[in-house]
Design an enzyme around this catalytic site. Structure first.
Site, PDB file in Angstrom:
ATOM      1  N   ARG A 186      -7.916   6.921   1.449  1.00 40.64           N
ATOM      2  CA  ARG A 186      -8.592   7.576   2.579  1.00 40.64           C
ATOM      3  C   ARG A 186      -8.479   9.084   2.409  1.00 40.64           C
ATOM      4  O   ARG A 186      -7.442   9.575   1.940  1.00 40.64           O
ATOM      5  CB  ARG A 186      -7.958   7.171   3.917  1.00 40.64           C
ATOM      6  CG  ARG A 186      -8.340   5.806   4.420  1.00 40.64           C
ATOM      7  CD  ARG A 186      -9.817   5.734   4.852  1.00 40.64           C
ATOM      8  NE  ARG A 186     -10.190   4.410   5.344  1.00 40.64           N
ATOM      9  CZ  ARG A 186     -10.737   3.433   4.618  1.00 40.64           C
ATOM     10  NH1 ARG A 186     -10.974   3.619   3.332  1.00 40.64           N
ATOM     11  NH2 ARG A 186     -11.069   2.279   5.176  1.00 40.64           N
TER      12      ARG A 186
ATOM     13  N   GLU B 170     -15.639  12.457   6.344  1.00 36.94           N
ATOM     14  CA  GLU B 170     -16.844  11.787   5.843  1.00 36.94           C
ATOM     15  C   GLU B 170     -17.901  11.640   6.948  1.00 36.94           C
ATOM     16  O   GLU B 170     -17.521  11.347   8.078  1.00 36.94           O
ATOM     17  CB  GLU B 170     -16.496  10.372   5.351  1.00 36.94           C
ATOM     18  CG  GLU B 170     -15.673  10.361   4.104  1.00 36.94           C
ATOM     19  CD  GLU B 170     -15.250   8.958   3.699  1.00 36.94           C
ATOM     20  OE1 GLU B 170     -14.306   8.863   2.931  1.00 36.94           O
ATOM     21  OE2 GLU B 170     -15.859   7.962   4.149  1.00 36.94           O
TER      22      GLU B 170
ATOM     23  N   HIS C 299     -18.001   7.244  -0.993  1.00 40.06           N
ATOM     24  CA  HIS C 299     -17.235   6.097  -0.475  1.00 40.06           C
ATOM     25  C   HIS C 299     -17.897   4.764  -0.863  1.00 40.06           C
ATOM     26  O   HIS C 299     -18.325   3.993   0.001  1.00 40.06           O
ATOM     27  CB  HIS C 299     -17.085   6.210   1.055  1.00 40.06           C
ATOM     28  CG  HIS C 299     -15.959   5.365   1.587  1.00 40.06           C
ATOM     29  ND1 HIS C 299     -15.239   5.690   2.705  1.00 40.06           N
ATOM     30  CD2 HIS C 299     -15.414   4.189   1.142  1.00 40.06           C
ATOM     31  CE1 HIS C 299     -14.319   4.768   2.941  1.00 40.06           C
ATOM     32  NE2 HIS C 299     -14.411   3.840   1.999  1.00 40.06           N
TER      33      HIS C 299
HETATM   34  P1  NDP Z   1      -2.320  -3.013   1.084  1.00 44.51           P
HETATM   35  O1  NDP Z   1      -1.832  -3.021   2.487  1.00 44.51           O
HETATM   36  O2  NDP Z   1      -2.310  -4.277   0.304  1.00 44.51           O
HETATM   37  O3  NDP Z   1      -1.527  -1.915   0.226  1.00 44.51           O
HETATM   38  C1  NDP Z   1      -1.153  -0.685   0.740  1.00 44.51           C
HETATM   39  C2  NDP Z   1      -0.044  -0.107  -0.134  1.00 44.51           C
HETATM   40  O4  NDP Z   1       0.256   1.205   0.345  1.00 44.51           O
HETATM   41  C3  NDP Z   1       1.247  -0.895  -0.086  1.00 44.51           C
HETATM   42  O5  NDP Z   1       1.797  -0.887  -1.371  1.00 44.51           O
HETATM   43  C4  NDP Z   1       2.124  -0.110   0.866  1.00 44.51           C
HETATM   44  O6  NDP Z   1       3.470  -0.332   0.531  1.00 44.51           O
HETATM   45  C5  NDP Z   1       1.670   1.314   0.553  1.00 44.51           C
HETATM   46  N1  NDP Z   1       1.908   2.251   1.639  1.00 44.51           N
HETATM   47  C6  NDP Z   1       1.467   2.165   2.917  1.00 44.51           C
HETATM   48  N2  NDP Z   1       1.891   3.208   3.646  1.00 44.51           N
HETATM   49  C7  NDP Z   1       2.620   3.976   2.792  1.00 44.51           C
HETATM   50  C8  NDP Z   1       3.343   5.191   2.938  1.00 44.51           C
HETATM   51  N3  NDP Z   1       3.394   5.838   4.102  1.00 44.51           N
HETATM   52  N4  NDP Z   1       3.976   5.682   1.849  1.00 44.51           N
HETATM   53  C9  NDP Z   1       3.944   5.047   0.678  1.00 44.51           C
HETATM   54  N5  NDP Z   1       3.264   3.905   0.473  1.00 44.51           N
HETATM   55  C10 NDP Z   1       2.616   3.366   1.518  1.00 44.51           C
HETATM   56  O7  NDP Z   1      -3.792  -2.401   1.161  1.00 44.51           O
HETATM   57  P2  NDP Z   1      -5.003  -2.573   0.133  1.00 44.51           P
HETATM   58  O8  NDP Z   1      -4.497  -2.392  -1.248  1.00 44.51           O
HETATM   59  O9  NDP Z   1      -5.781  -3.783   0.462  1.00 44.51           O
HETATM   60  O10 NDP Z   1      -5.898  -1.297   0.577  1.00 44.51           O
HETATM   61  C11 NDP Z   1      -5.334  -0.011   0.563  1.00 44.51           C
HETATM   62  C12 NDP Z   1      -6.263   0.986   1.219  1.00 44.51           C
HETATM   63  O11 NDP Z   1      -7.336   1.298   0.350  1.00 44.51           O
HETATM   64  C13 NDP Z   1      -6.962   0.525   2.498  1.00 44.51           C
HETATM   65  O12 NDP Z   1      -6.129   0.650   3.623  1.00 44.51           O
HETATM   66  C14 NDP Z   1      -8.155   1.446   2.573  1.00 44.51           C
HETATM   67  O13 NDP Z   1      -7.835   2.605   3.302  1.00 44.51           O
HETATM   68  C15 NDP Z   1      -8.405   1.823   1.119  1.00 44.51           C
HETATM   69  N6  NDP Z   1      -9.663   1.242   0.613  1.00 44.51           N
HETATM   70  C16 NDP Z   1     -10.661   2.075   0.191  1.00 44.51           C
HETATM   71  C17 NDP Z   1     -11.841   1.550  -0.277  1.00 44.51           C
HETATM   72  C18 NDP Z   1     -12.950   2.424  -0.747  1.00 44.51           C
HETATM   73  O14 NDP Z   1     -14.095   2.011  -0.683  1.00 44.51           O
HETATM   74  N7  NDP Z   1     -12.677   3.618  -1.249  1.00 44.51           N
HETATM   75  C19 NDP Z   1     -12.084   0.096  -0.298  1.00 44.51           C
HETATM   76  C20 NDP Z   1     -10.952  -0.673   0.126  1.00 44.51           C
HETATM   77  C21 NDP Z   1      -9.798  -0.106   0.567  1.00 44.51           C
HETATM   78  P3  NDP Z   1       4.676  -0.128   1.597  1.00 44.51           P
HETATM   79  O15 NDP Z   1       4.221  -0.727   2.891  1.00 44.51           O
HETATM   80  O16 NDP Z   1       5.829  -0.827   0.943  1.00 44.51           O
HETATM   81  O17 NDP Z   1       4.895   1.337   1.671  1.00 44.51           O
END
Ligand code: NDP
Length: 301
Positions: free
Chosen positions: A220, A249, A267
């Site tokens: 994001r 965006e 995006h």
């Molecule tokens: P997941 O929930 O499977 O993975 C998120 C990861 O981020 C986890 O490893 C989590 O680990 C880590 N994380 C979350 N918060 C933090 C933090 N504060 N510090 C460090 N690590 C963090 O999500 P997805 O992989 O399914 O999707 C990830 C994101 O990708 C979505 O939320 C979306 O915003 C974005 N996205 C963008 C797209 C695009 O078109 N560009 C399409 C799809 C998704 P932990 O909780 O252990 O920290």
């Protein structure tokens, strides 16, 4: 709303469609009281939720649900669903495509041919290469793992940062983003856009990446301190960046557009016909399952 979702939902429910979240102005009180579920791809805030007294479920189109006030929904015992997993591989494909494009200048090379310059000169050698790089992934979740697999296939070592080590993953883990940035020269952000990640890719992290550094963001736009990124690209603190997402965006600042070493996509991470249809399908199945059985398929945690 995606046509496939509209079709599926139309066979089960009476649909009321509104083009934006200005629900108070657009729908009468009686109509609002009849609404029990929402399918959305826009902002759903507490006012929107309060305007629907019998709301049970908000089904959001996409895996990132930062546009939905999920905490407020939970406080009202309203379920929120998203569309995880069905887009993982598509987003990972786009991510590595963007990385290679940035490093090997594919968009610029294409423009060179289209401008008919190839007939009179050779395209300059790319200053950057992926060879001998070390790749850091910020967010080792569903999509992060798919990206990591692809990077491994490129023959490059992978390291990552998330708040805790990811289960079943053998890549080097760094408990802080800054430490990860010091250890790698490509940083790929694929974390959600919530309060915990706002502007975490800041001047220090970019500086730690170094002058050969490449930053890619598919998570994001809010995750990045954009002023710091613009400064780092201008001064050569890092070499180049590729963004599929920006903070405001679809607005992109003139300062960003002016940068030669920044590639920006609108995006499109999950934006193929097949994957968007799969996401629409899951969104609709969540609503149908909720009203048929009382259990959604992919509620957010
Ligand atoms: P997941 O929930 O499977 O993975 C998120 C990861 O981020 C986890 O490893 C989590 O680990 C880590 N994380 C979350 N918060 C933090 C933090 N504060 N510090 C460090 N690590 C963090 O999500 P997805 O992989 O399914 O999707 C990830 C994101 O990708 C979505 O939320 C979306 O915003 C974005 N996205 C963008 C797209 C695009 O078109 N560009 C399409 C799809 C998704 P932990 O909780 O252990 O920290």
């Amino acid at each position: 709303m995606h046509e496939h979702a509209r079709r599926m939902l139309g066979t089960q429910f009476n649909l009321v469609e509104i083009p934006d979240c200005n629900i108070q102005a657009r729908l009468s009180q009686d109509l609002r009281a009849s609404i029990r579920g929402v399918a959305c791809r826009t902002r759903i805030d507490s006012q929107f939720i309060d305007a629907l007294p019998n709301l049970e479920i908000v089904a959001s189109y996409g895996v990132g649900y930062d546009a939905v006030d999920a905490a407020y929904a939970r406080s009202k015992k309203i379920i929120v669903t998203n569309t995880p997993d069905v887009l993982n591989e598509e987003v990972a494909d786009l991510t590595v495509g963007l990385l290679v494009s940035v490093v090997r200048e594919i968009p610029k090379a294409h423009a060179f041919v289209r401008e008919r310059r190839w007939q009179t000169s050779e395209y300059p050698l790319s200053r950057l290469t992926l060879r001998n790089r070390r790749v850091g992934i910020y967010g080792m979740g569903r999509i992060g793992r798919c990206i990591a697999r692809r990077i491994e296939a490129f023959g490059l070592p992978v390291a990552y940062h998330s708040r805790r080590p990811a289960d079943g993953v053998a890549y080097d883990y760094f408990p802080s983003l800054l430490e990860l940035a010091h250890a790698v020269d490509v940083l790929i952000a694929i974390v959600p856009g919530d309060a915990s990640t706002v502007k975490t890719v800041n001047a220090d992290v970019l500086s730690a990446l170094g002058p050969e550094g490449v930053f890619i963001n598919v998570g994001r736009g809010t995750v990045v301190d954009e002023e710091a990124l613009i400064g780092a690209l201008r001064t050569g603190t890092i070499a180049a960046a590729g963004l599929d997402v920006v903070a405001d965006e679809p607005k992109v600042s003139e300062n960003m557009l002016a940068l030669e070493n920044l590639t920006i996509l609108p995006h499109i991470g999950s934006a193929s016909v097949a994957t968007r249809t799969a996401m629409a399908d899951l969104l609709a199945r969540n609503l149908i399952a909720w009203f048929q059985s009382g259990a959604a398929i992919t509620p957010v945690s």
